[in-house]
Design an enzyme around this catalytic site. Sequence first.
Site, PDB file in Angstrom:
ATOM      1  N   GLY A 181       4.197   5.786  -0.236  1.00 41.62           N
ATOM      2  CA  GLY A 181       3.678   5.437  -1.554  1.00 41.62           C
ATOM      3  C   GLY A 181       2.875   6.591  -2.121  1.00 41.62           C
ATOM      4  O   GLY A 181       3.112   7.751  -1.794  1.00 41.62           O
ATOM      5  N   CYS A 182       1.914   6.261  -2.943  1.00 37.35           N
ATOM      6  CA  CYS A 182       1.084   7.281  -3.580  1.00 37.35           C
ATOM      7  C   CYS A 182       0.332   8.078  -2.516  1.00 37.35           C
ATOM      8  O   CYS A 182      -0.319   7.508  -1.639  1.00 37.35           O
ATOM      9  CB  CYS A 182       0.096   6.612  -4.525  1.00 37.35           C
ATOM     10  SG  CYS A 182      -1.046   7.775  -5.299  1.00 37.35           S
TER      11      CYS A 182
END
Length: 178
Positions: free
Chosen positions: A12-13
Amino acid sequence: MGTQKSYVLGGGCFWCLDSSYMQFEGVIDVEVGYMGGPGANPTYEAVCNGNTMHAEVARVIFDTDVIPADVILDIFFTLHDPTQLNRQGADVGTQYRSSMFYADDAEKAEFEAAIERAKSHWDGVFATTLEPMSTFWMGETYHQDFFAKNPFQGYCTAVVAPKMAKVRAAFTKYLKKA
């Protein structure tokens, strides 16, 4: 200092990985950047458009005498959902894929073992990709240590902080001393 090792992980981020790992003893540094796409010198804007095939990644550099490699990998599978294909929550696109970039066959085997351990904690099919390491493209300066510099930014309070709290609760033994 003992034996220094590093892993390149995408979950993810990259702000979430960076801030989560920096809470732990033995983590020397976390560098955020991009890996896994064919082009050179990707930018955040190009990667976010989803057309470079690069993943947002964190290079976690740690001392194995202080925090075992298995723990680094178990933290990874605690802080993100490896069953989500090309996304983490509202962050959607191949750049947010659950990914592990291995340097050699031994590291690939470590990653496979970590996936097997993690399967007992998650329902569903794992989407985590195992990819050969390629060029690590360092992310822009403003992305490095983003949460530490911007703890009250909206995404940080809504997404990053809860992930940090989750791994902090699960791995208290390895937390940095205040």
